[in-house]
Enzyme design. Structure first.
Site, PDB file in Angstrom:
ATOM      1  N   GLY A  39       0.828  -1.219   0.000  1.00 44.49           N
ATOM      2  CA  GLY A  39       0.000   0.000   0.000  1.00 44.49           C
ATOM      3  C   GLY A  39       0.853   1.255   0.000  1.00 44.49           C
ATOM      4  O   GLY A  39       0.561   2.225  -0.713  1.00 44.49           O
ATOM      5  N   ASP A  40       1.943   1.228   0.776  1.00 43.03           N
ATOM      6  CA  ASP A  40       2.866   2.378   0.817  1.00 43.03           C
ATOM      7  C   ASP A  40       3.488   2.598  -0.560  1.00 43.03           C
ATOM      8  O   ASP A  40       3.643   3.733  -1.017  1.00 43.03           O
ATOM      9  CB  ASP A  40       3.992   2.139   1.826  1.00 43.03           C
ATOM     10  CG  ASP A  40       3.486   1.880   3.238  1.00 43.03           C
ATOM     11  OD1 ASP A  40       2.350   2.291   3.535  1.00 43.03           O
ATOM     12  OD2 ASP A  40       4.227   1.269   4.029  1.00 43.03           O
TER      13      ASP A  40
END
Length: 340
Positions: free
Chosen positions: A294-295
């Site tokens: 996600g990052d």
């Protein structure tokens, strides 16, 4: 276009202690897969146990720092990104500085007397669970932000990203930066970050949201956000739309909501419409570790956003970056991207 310092991140710098563990270890410390939590008393002995019993890797981490590092890697322009957060005056802190420097990110860390924060990354079958012991990361003060050399980074940046995890540490710092962004018509972006943020930090999150031009999140966080706000819908597209339409301070641009759903399409809500973008599907045998996916998506997205590329290109770059990261251990990447 001048790219130096164009993107600023603020967050909780954590040294990831990453290892492939077994179900027995998860059960012992009451850990659920695909979750992100803050360490409690019962978790404190697990860090040493991981280091003693498993093959551990140490990687500079923390959600926002990961995204900024990935954006820097995608941009390949030294000093295009800056980052602030709090570390300890210890070997982990030194490791963090070294890592950031190698990544080409201009870091201005506040150095606290407590130990550098760590995050246990427990990987089972490619899926991960995160248990963060914030320690020094929890000690960031807005006084550091206000120092002329640090505030200069805020003034230089045209795009700002602060993940929701920082709400637990320094909401006043977030508000200072968010208000500046609105006043100067800069783009301020944030992230739902974790279900516990949406649940237990709802009030501070609700204060920051009117300043957000782009909100990122995943489907679990979006559904938690919906439930906490009494929206009575589990439909991710509907939730993304509702988030995009929440009140906004800077009305010169509409808010965009970007929700990832693992292997399912990315949901983008903007200007009353929802678009779906397919992700790059990866065969199960190529999946190494979902930590940082996600990052990485956010980092890839921001790398194109700062170049004023259309949203389609931003999503494509986000999917590319996430796809690269999940085929490696931790939030790491090859020397150069081959994103087209």
């Amino acid at each position: 276009m001048e790219y130096e310092g164009i993107l600023l991140g603020m967050g909780n710098p954590l040294l990831d202690i990453s290892a492939v563990v077994d179900q027995e270890f998860l059960n012992k410390f009451d850990i659920k897969l695909n979750n992100a939590i803050l360490a409690e008393e019962k978790h404190l002995s697990m860090y040493d146990e991981m280091a003693s019993n498993y093959n551990v890797e140490y990687i500079a981490g923390g959600a926002t720092q990961n995204s900024i590092r990935v954006a820097q890697w995608m941009l390949q322009i030294p000093g295009a990104t800056s980052y602030m957060g709090s570390i300890g005056k210890d070997k982990y802190g030194e490791e963090m500085k070294k890592n950031a420097k190698e990544a080409g990110v201009n870091v201005h860390y506040y150095e606290d007397d407590s130990p550098t924060g760590t995050c246990a990354v427990c990987v089972v079958g490619g899926e991960r669970s995160l248990i963060a012991n914030l320690s020094a990361a929890n000690c960031y003060k807005s006084d550091h932000l206000k120092r002329p050399e640090n505030w200069a980074l805020v003034e230089k940046a045209k795009y700002i990203y602060i993940a929701g995890f920082f709400l637990t540490v320094s909401p006043d710092s977030i508000m200072l930066v968010a208000e500046h962004a609105a006043a100067k018509n800069k783009i301020f972006t944030t992230n739902l970050s974790a279900p516990f943020i949406c649940e237990f930090f709802k009030d501070v999150q609700d204060k920051v949201f009117p300043y957000a031009d782009i909100v990122f999140g995943n489907e679990t966080e979006a559904r938690t956000f919906s439930r906490v706000h009494g929206w009575e819908t589990e439909n991710v597209e509907e939730i993304a739309l509702k988030i995009s339409q929440l009140p906004k301070v800077n009305e010169t641009r509409k808010r965009i909501t970007v929700i990832t759903q693992g292997g399912d399409p990315v949901v983008v809500a903007e200007d009353g419409k929802v678009k779906l973008f397919p992700v790059i599907l990866l065969p199960k045998e190529k999946l190494v570790d979902t930590n940082g996916a996600g990052d990485a998506f956010v980092g890839g997205f921001l790398s194109q956003l700062v170049q004023e590329k259309p949203i389609e290109d931003c999503v494509k770059a986000g999917c590319y970056a996430a796809n690269v990261i999940i085929q490696r251990s931790g939030c790491t990447y090859p020397e150069k991207p081959d994103f087209k």
